[in-house]
Structure formats: structure tokens, C-alpha cells
Scaffold this motif. Structure first.
Motif, PDB file in Angstrom:
ATOM      1  N   VAL A  59      -2.223   4.561 -13.059  1.00  0.00           N
ATOM      2  CA  VAL A  59      -1.392   4.197 -14.237  1.00  0.00           C
ATOM      3  C   VAL A  59      -0.344   4.334 -13.658  1.00  0.00           C
ATOM      4  O   VAL A  59       0.341   2.833 -14.197  1.00  0.00           O
ATOM      5  CB  VAL A  59      -1.860   5.216 -15.385  1.00  0.00           C
ATOM      6  CG1 VAL A  59      -0.379   5.143 -16.040  1.00  0.00           C
ATOM      7  CG2 VAL A  59      -2.527   5.202 -15.943  1.00  0.00           C
TER       8      VAL A  59
ATOM      9  N   ALA B 125       0.844   7.149 -19.887  1.00  0.00           N
ATOM     10  CA  ALA B 125       0.051   5.984 -20.319  1.00  0.00           C
ATOM     11  C   ALA B 125       1.842   5.088 -20.661  1.00  0.00           C
ATOM     12  O   ALA B 125       2.785   6.354 -20.555  1.00  0.00           O
ATOM     13  CB  ALA B 125      -0.529   5.778 -21.798  1.00  0.00           C
TER      14      ALA B 125
ATOM     15  N   CYS C  45       4.581   1.461 -14.505  1.00  0.00           N
ATOM     16  CA  CYS C  45       2.949   1.443 -14.847  1.00  0.00           C
ATOM     17  C   CYS C  45       4.019  -0.328 -15.670  1.00  0.00           C
ATOM     18  O   CYS C  45       4.961  -0.670 -15.623  1.00  0.00           O
ATOM     19  CB  CYS C  45       3.422   2.608 -15.892  1.00  0.00           C
ATOM     20  SG  CYS C  45       5.440   2.839 -16.858  1.00  0.00           S
TER      21      CYS C  45
ATOM     22  N   ALA D 136       2.464   8.949 -12.028  1.00  0.00           N
ATOM     23  CA  ALA D 136       2.427   8.332 -12.980  1.00  0.00           C
ATOM     24  C   ALA D 136       3.936   8.234 -13.599  1.00  0.00           C
ATOM     25  O   ALA D 136       4.571   7.422 -14.175  1.00  0.00           O
ATOM     26  CB  ALA D 136       1.800   8.435 -14.308  1.00  0.00           C
TER      27      ALA D 136
END
Length: 275
Positions: free
Chosen positions: A207, A255, A155, A232
Motif C-alpha cells: 500500500v 488505503a 501511496c 502506509a
């Protein structure tokens, strides 16, 4: 009462078998959807609202996937978006979205995917997201990382929140979508920008690939998120739902570390987890 299944390690040969089955099922379904899309494709049914559609190709792709997996691993359970759930005896359950991004597919937009995960005790061990119109196959194995083809994924480094590019999605029930739009409207001045791609599986894969700093959505079902959340997480992102909770039907957040915590806190304050 059956004995508990032993824990799995990253070098367990079962993981190789599950990954191989998921990759092949996703490849076959992706080819069917890409090459078999009729010019006069229409809506076969609706789900949560008249604009939340199922096409004949969703149904055909799920039949292909479930038939292949049943032949390859007949003792496994299965949870599919279009076909409900079947119990298995192996301790492994497949979680399948045969066509994530159905409205994009119906309109001829390229952002749609086949999403397949194999889980044990509710924890994803293997996830595959096939994106045929990009020619991309994402896969992840718990403890082995996430990959796009042969390339190991990572990421993005965490930017300040006001420089973060974040994606989301909207429900097809008008009242729910109105609140989601209100949340997005209050969030967007605090970010670099917001994207809305139309496929949760693709957003989560992006992501993992470092194409987005974060993603959130209310109302995802297990088949929407199972493979993408594993991707992710194995790429180094943080994933969850409301603070202290895993990703669930109320809220899914993924995230880069550093973006995750402030984004999750904002979503909690804005009420992104309720209608």
C-alpha cells in the motif's frame, strides 16, 4: 512515578538510532531465513489452529532479533510473536514479527517478511519490513516519510472504489475464516479485484509503495501490523480500524485517501470486524 517522556520530533537523534538498529536486526534475520532455510523444513508448533504454524526458522529468527536488540539497547522492552513480552525501562518497546507469512515460507512461496517496529506509548516511531525474496527493505520514521531503500514512497492516487485493487488475509480458525470469505465475496463485486498475498506486513508495505489501493484484515496482532501501518501512513495512506478507531485486533484498514472512507464504511456494514 517516573516523569513523562518528552515528545519526539522528526530530527530527534534517537530515531536514527532506532532505525539503524531495526534495519540491521531485520537484515540479519532476513539473511538467516533466506539462506538458512532447510530443505526439510517442518512445523515446530501450532498457534490458533493446526494449520496456523510455527517453524524452527521463526524461532531462530526471533532469537537472533531479540538477542541483537538486547545487546544494542538493553533497557528497551520487547513484544515478539514467538517469545512473549519483556518490560523495559527506557520507554521504547520493540514489536517484532520474525517471519510474517510463515505458511508461504513453509511452502517455498516468496511473499514473507521480517517486521520490526519501535514504539513509544503505543505509537510506532520506526518501522522496518524486510522482504528478502524481493531484495526489498522498506522503512519508515514518524514524521520523515516511508522509503523503499533510498526511494521515498507515496501511496497511489485514489481511484473510484470500483477501480480499487484491495488485498486482505484470512484467519486460520475455520469459523472465522468462513465469515471472512463471506465478507470478501460480498465486497469483490464492488472493487476492481481482491488479492490475498499471505503476509500482512508485505501487503501494508505494498500500500505504501502504491502497488495496492487498499488493504484490510480482521484479527491482526500488534506484531503483524505495527511496522506496516507506519509505512502506509508515512506514505500518505490513511489507516485505522472501525470508523473512528485506530487499527486494532478487530480490524486493520489502510488505503489511499478517497478509498479509505468508503472501504471502511463497507467493511463496517459487512461486519468485517467480527467473527
Amino acid at each position: 512515578m517516573t516523569d513523562p517522556l518528552p515528545p519526539r520530533t522528526a530530527d530527534d537523534p534517537l530515531l536514527d538510532e532506532l532505525l539503524d538498529a531495526a534495519l540491521e536486526a531485520a537484515r540479519r534475520a532476513g539473511a538467516l531465513l533466506r539462506d538458512g532455510r532447510p530443505a526439510d523444513l517442518g512445523v515446530a508448533a501450532t498457534k490458533s489452529s493446526p494449520i496456523d504454524v510455527v517453524t524452527e526458522m521463526d524461532i531462530a529468527a526471533e532469537k537472533l532479533i531479540t538477542g541483537y536488540l538486547a545487546e544494542r539497547r538493553p533497557q528497551d522492552g520487547l513484544l515478539g510473536e514467538e517469545g512473549g513480552a519483556t518490560e523495559g525501562t527506557s520507554g521504547i518497546r520493540w514489536v517484532v514479527d520474525p517471519l510474517d507469512g510463515t505458511v508461504n515460507y513453509l511452502y517455498g512461496l516468496p511473499t514473507w517478511a521480517v517486521s520490526i517496529a519501535a514504539e513509544r506509548d503505543g505509537e510506532a516511531l520506526v518501522g522496518v519490513v524486510e522482504v528478502p525474496m524481493r531484495g526489498e527493505t522498506f522503512h519508515a520514521v514518524r514524521g520523515r516519510g516511508a522509503h523503499l531503500g533510498e526511494r521515498r514512497l507515496s501511496c497511489r492516487p485514489a481511484p473510484p472504489l470500483d477501480q480499487a485493487l484491495v488485498s486482505t488475509g484470512f484467519n486460520y480458525v475455520a469459523e472465522v475464516r468462513a465469515h471472512q470469505a463471506e465478507v470478501a465475496g460480498r465486497l469483490v463485486p464492488l472493487l476492481r479485484d481482491i488479492r490475498r498475498g499471505g503476509s500482512a506486513a508485505v501487503d501494508l508495505a505494498d500500500v505504501a509503495a502504491g502497488r495496492l489501493d487498499g488493504y484490510y484484515e480482521r484479527g491482526l496482532r500488534p506484531w503483524d501490523r505495527a511496522a506496516g501501518v507506519l509505512l502506509a501512513r508515512e506514505a500518505g495512506a490513511l489507516t485505522g480500524g472501525r470508523p473512528g478507531a485506530p487499527a486494532d485486533d478487530d480490524l486493520t484498514v489502510a488505503a489511499s485517501p478517497g478509498v479509505f472512507t468508503p472501504l471502511q464504511a463497507l467493511l463496517e456494514d459487512l461486519g468485517a470486524w467480527h467473527d
